[in-house]
Design an enzyme around this catalytic site. Structure first.
Site, PDB file in Angstrom:
ATOM      1  N   GLY A   1       0.829  -1.196   0.000  1.00  0.00           N
ATOM      2  CA  GLY A   1       0.000   0.000   0.000  1.00  0.00           C
ATOM      3  C   GLY A   1       0.867   1.251   0.000  1.00  0.00           C
ATOM      4  O   GLY A   1       1.968   1.247   0.542  1.00  0.00           O
ATOM      5  N   SER A   2       0.373   2.319  -0.594  1.00  0.00           N
ATOM      6  CA  SER A   2       1.090   3.585  -0.546  1.00  0.00           C
ATOM      7  C   SER A   2       0.864   4.252   0.815  1.00  0.00           C
ATOM      8  O   SER A   2       0.091   3.769   1.636  1.00  0.00           O
ATOM      9  CB  SER A   2       0.611   4.492  -1.684  1.00  0.00           C
ATOM     10  OG  SER A   2       1.001   3.932  -2.919  1.00  0.00           O
ATOM     11  N   GLY A   3       1.542   5.364   1.020  1.00  0.00           N
ATOM     12  CA  GLY A   3       1.429   6.058   2.301  1.00  0.00           C
ATOM     13  C   GLY A   3       2.631   5.813   3.201  1.00  0.00           C
ATOM     14  O   GLY A   3       2.694   6.348   4.306  1.00  0.00           O
ATOM     15  N   HIS A   4       3.578   4.969   2.711  1.00  0.00           N
ATOM     16  CA  HIS A   4       4.775   4.677   3.503  1.00  0.00           C
ATOM     17  C   HIS A   4       6.025   5.291   2.876  1.00  0.00           C
ATOM     18  O   HIS A   4       7.139   4.865   3.161  1.00  0.00           O
ATOM     19  CB  HIS A   4       4.974   3.167   3.619  1.00  0.00           C
ATOM     20  CG  HIS A   4       3.801   2.428   4.145  1.00  0.00           C
ATOM     21  ND1 HIS A   4       3.265   2.690   5.382  1.00  0.00           N
ATOM     22  CD2 HIS A   4       3.025   1.447   3.604  1.00  0.00           C
ATOM     23  CE1 HIS A   4       2.221   1.891   5.588  1.00  0.00           C
ATOM     24  NE2 HIS A   4       2.049   1.136   4.520  1.00  0.00           N
TER      25      HIS A   4
ATOM     26  N   LYS B   1       5.875  -7.534   2.664  1.00  0.00           N
ATOM     27  CA  LYS B   1       5.586  -7.305   4.083  1.00  0.00           C
ATOM     28  C   LYS B   1       4.415  -8.204   4.486  1.00  0.00           C
ATOM     29  O   LYS B   1       3.442  -8.354   3.733  1.00  0.00           O
ATOM     30  CB  LYS B   1       5.240  -5.826   4.337  1.00  0.00           C
ATOM     31  CG  LYS B   1       6.376  -4.874   3.948  1.00  0.00           C
ATOM     32  CD  LYS B   1       6.192  -3.438   4.451  1.00  0.00           C
ATOM     33  CE  LYS B   1       4.972  -2.719   3.922  1.00  0.00           C
ATOM     34  NZ  LYS B   1       4.921  -2.590   2.453  1.00  0.00           N
TER      35      LYS B   1
ATOM     36  N   ASP C   1      -1.310  -8.286   0.946  1.00  0.00           N
ATOM     37  CA  ASP C   1      -0.046  -8.339   0.205  1.00  0.00           C
ATOM     38  C   ASP C   1       0.365  -9.782  -0.060  1.00  0.00           C
ATOM     39  O   ASP C   1       0.766 -10.133  -1.172  1.00  0.00           O
ATOM     40  CB  ASP C   1       1.062  -7.638   1.003  1.00  0.00           C
ATOM     41  CG  ASP C   1       0.866  -6.124   1.075  1.00  0.00           C
ATOM     42  OD1 ASP C   1       0.187  -5.573   0.190  1.00  0.00           O
ATOM     43  OD2 ASP C   1       1.385  -5.503   2.009  1.00  0.00           O
TER      44      ASP C   1
ATOM     45  N   HIS D   1       0.095   1.317   9.728  1.00  0.00           N
ATOM     46  CA  HIS D   1      -1.160   1.844   9.190  1.00  0.00           C
ATOM     47  C   HIS D   1      -1.992   2.450  10.307  1.00  0.00           C
ATOM     48  O   HIS D   1      -3.193   2.662  10.160  1.00  0.00           O
ATOM     49  CB  HIS D   1      -1.971   0.729   8.520  1.00  0.00           C
ATOM     50  CG  HIS D   1      -1.163  -0.091   7.569  1.00  0.00           C
ATOM     51  ND1 HIS D   1      -0.524  -1.241   7.963  1.00  0.00           N
ATOM     52  CD2 HIS D   1      -0.874   0.099   6.267  1.00  0.00           C
ATOM     53  CE1 HIS D   1       0.130  -1.734   6.914  1.00  0.00           C
ATOM     54  NE2 HIS D   1      -0.058  -0.955   5.885  1.00  0.00           N
TER      55      HIS D   1
END
Lengths: 329, 329
Positions: free
Chosen positions: B53-56, B104, B109, B215
Site C-alpha cells: 500500500g502507498s502512504g509509507h 511485508k 499483500d 497503518h
C-alpha cells in the site's frame, strides 16, 4: 505538546549528540557543542561555515561534509548562535585560506556573525541569503528572509570551495546563486517550539498561511485552504515575477517540506509545480525534493527556483558527502 | 484534513507522476502506473520486486535503483497492490535469472503477491518480512507485521543481487536478514488517509500508542505520553528480548520517523536508543536515521535493530543509488 523528547531544555544537546553519534564517520562535535565540524578538513581550502537557530534540521549540520560546509553553528531553537560559537568554528576549521560565513538574513544572525568575524582574527567574508519573496521585512528580518534557497547556495559554493577557489571568487559566486534563487512557502499548521510548549501561531482548520516564514512568521495573507495546484500557482507566480532569469535558463526546482508534511505530498507538489513552470516556459533541469529546511513539525512546504548557469549545474552535480545530501561518492 | 493535495482520489497518481518526474534519471513509471521500475536494468541479475500500500513513502519506490529494487508496485493508500501490477513488473524487469518478491506480512499483500507469482510465468520466489515484535497478529496480519526492517532486507539483498548471486541464495539471505531484524514503533498522533478525510484513530493529548503498526493499527497498549528515554527503553527491551543475537554482533540501528516527526526528534531518539543499547551491551556498528517507512503524516517513530554478520555489513555498505538511499556512487 507531543514530542519525542526528555525535557524542553535538553532537546538541542541530546539531538546534537545523536546526530554526531549517527554520523561519527563524517563529523565531530565541538567543545560545549558550539559547532558541528567536518571530520576531514581539506588543507588550503576556504572554510565554509554556516549556522543559525536550530529547528530547521537537516539545515545546517546535515550539510557539513565533503563538498559543502566545513562547520555549522547551531543556536537554540529559532535563536541565533552566539558569536563565540562562530569564532570557535573558525578557529577549528580555517585552513589558512580564509573563512566564508553563509548567513540567512535575520537580524540576530547578521549581528552575531558580524561580531564573530571581528573577533575571529582570520580573514572572514560573508554571503547573505535572502531568497524569500513573500515579504520585504518580517518579525526578525529587515529585508527579505533567507529560507530554503540557502541550501542551494551552500551546495554550489561548497563544490567551488572544494575545487580550491579563493575567498573572493566564492563570495561572488554565492551572491550570484542567491540572486538567482527565489522561494516562497505555505503553512497548513503551526510549529511548536519545545520551550514554549504551545503552537507558535493559531490557524483554523480550513486556513493556511501563504508566504509563511521558516519560524512560523506571518506571510502575505491568511487564506482558505486551497488545492495543491492553486498553491503552486500562487507561490510560483510570486517567485517567477521576481526571477526573470528563470525563463530561458535551466532551473533547479526545490520542493522543500517543513517537517510535518510527508514525502507523498511533496512529490505531488513537484507535479503541481512542474505543471505551472511548464505553462510559464520554465525548464526544470534539476530536482531536489524532501524535508531539508524545516520548521520543527510545521506542515507545509516551500518552492524554490534557481536559474542555473552551466557553471552552477556543474557545481550542483559535483560530489557531495554529508548526512543529508550525498551523491557522487 | 489539511493536506497538500488536489483531490483525495488523485493523490496517488499525482504523487507518482511527481516522483517519476523528479527522479527521471533513475526510474520509469509503468503503464497505468502499475509499477516504478529501474531505468537501467542489469542483464542476468535476479530482479528484486517489492510493493504494498502507498502512504509509507519513500518505501518502496524510493528504494528502486542500483543496488536495491528493480521495481516497486504501489497500491492505493494502505491497500495492497493488485496481482496484475506485480505480474506487469515481472514482465518488465525480469532478466532471465528469476524474480524475488520482498513482501511485508499483511494478508492482502501475501495473497496478491502469491497470485502474481502464479500468473507471472517466470521463476519467482518470495521473502516475507515480519520484523515488528509489538503484536503477534493484527488488523490486517496473521503473524507479525512487516515494518521498517523491510528496508534493511531490501538493501542487503539488493546488494547481493547486484553481485550476481542466484535466486535461491537471495531467498536464504533475505530470510536470514529478516530473522536478524526486529522493530517496534510508537505513535504520538494518528495519520489521516486522504480518502477517509479524518484521523484513522483517536488519541488523547497526553497519550501515545505503544507498538503501533504502520497503518495506525493498535499496538500493545495505549499509555500516557512518556519521556524519550522511557520510550526507547520499552521499545528496545521488546526488540532485544526477541533478538538474542544482538548481544555480541555488530548491529544496525535504524531510527525511523513515521512522517510527521522532524529529524531533530529522530536524532534525539538515536541518542536515547544508543544509551539503552549501551546498557545492554549491544554495539551499534551502523546507523540509519530518517523518515524511511512512514505512515502518512503520523507523528512517532520506530526503532529497528539488525544483528549483522560480516557479510551483511559488506552488503549494507555496498553502493546504492536510489531516490531515498544513496551512497558509494
Amino acid at each position: 505538546m507531543k514530542k519525542l523528547i526528555n525535557a524542553p531544555e535538553a532537546v538541542l544537546s541530546e539531538s546534537l549528540d545523536g546526530f554526531a553519534r549517527a554520523h561519527a564517520d563524517l563529523v565531530t562535535l565541538g567543545e560545549e557543542r558550539k559547532f558541528v565540524a567536518r571530520r576531514q578538513l581539506t588543507p588550503g581550502k576556504v572554510a565554509l561555515i554556516s549556522g543559525g537557530g536550530s529547528g530547521h534540521e537537516p539545515l545546517h549540520a546535515g550539510f557539513v561534509g565533503y563538498g559543502m560546509l566545513d562547520a555549522a553553528c547551531p543556536g537554540q531553537v529559532f535563536t541565533s548562535p552566539t558569536p563565540d560559537q562562530m569564532a570557535a568554528a573558525v578557529e577549528a576549521v580555517e585552513q589558512g585560506a580564509g573563512a566564508l560565513f553563509i548567513v540567512k538574513n535575520y537580524e540576530g544572525d547578521v549581528m552575531n556573525f558580524e561580531m564573530a568575524a571581528e573577533i575571529a582574527g582570520r580573514e572572514v567574508a560573508r554571503v547573505l541569503t535572502d531568497d524569500d519573496v513573500a515579504v520585504e521585512a518580517s518579525t526578525w528580518s529587515t529585508g527579505r528572509r533567507g529560507v530554503a534557497g540557502t541550501l542551494v547556495v551552500e551546495k554550489i559554493v561548497g563544490a567551488a570551495a572544494e575545487q580550491g577557489r579563493p575567498l573572493a571568487d566564492l563570495v561572488a559566486l554565492g551572491e550570484a546563486v542567491n540572486r538567482a534563487t527565489r522561494s516562497m512557502g505555505v503553512a497548513l499548521t503551526s510549529c511548536t517550539v519545545p520551550a514554549a510548549g504551545k503552537p507558535t501561531f493559531v490557524i483554523g482548520e480550513d486556513e493556511m498561511e501563504m508566504g509563511v516564514g521558516i519560524h512560523g512568521e506571518p506571510g502575505r495573507r491568511r487564506v482558505a485552504l486551497a488545492r495543491a495546484d492553486m498553491i503552486a500557482e500562487e507561490m510560483l507566480e510570486a517567485v517567477l515575477a521576481d526571477l526573470p532569469a528563470a525563463r530561458g535558463a535551466p532551473c533547479l526546482l526545490l520542493v522543500n517540506g517543513f517537517g510535518g508534511t510527508p514525502l507523498m505530498e511533496l512529490y505531488l507538489m513537484v507535479e503541481a509545480a512542474s505543471r505551472v513552470l511548464d505553462k510559464h516556459g520554465v525548464k526544470v533541469a534539476r530536482h531536489l525534493t524532501g524535508n531539508y529546511v524545516t520548521s520543527l513539525d510545521m506542515a507545509g512546504c516551500s518552492l524554490t527556483v534557481t536559474a542555473l548557469t552551466d557553471e552552477m549545474i556543474g557545481l550542483w552535480d559535483a560530489p557531495v558527502h554529508t548526512a543529508a545530501l550525498r551523491w557522487g561518492r
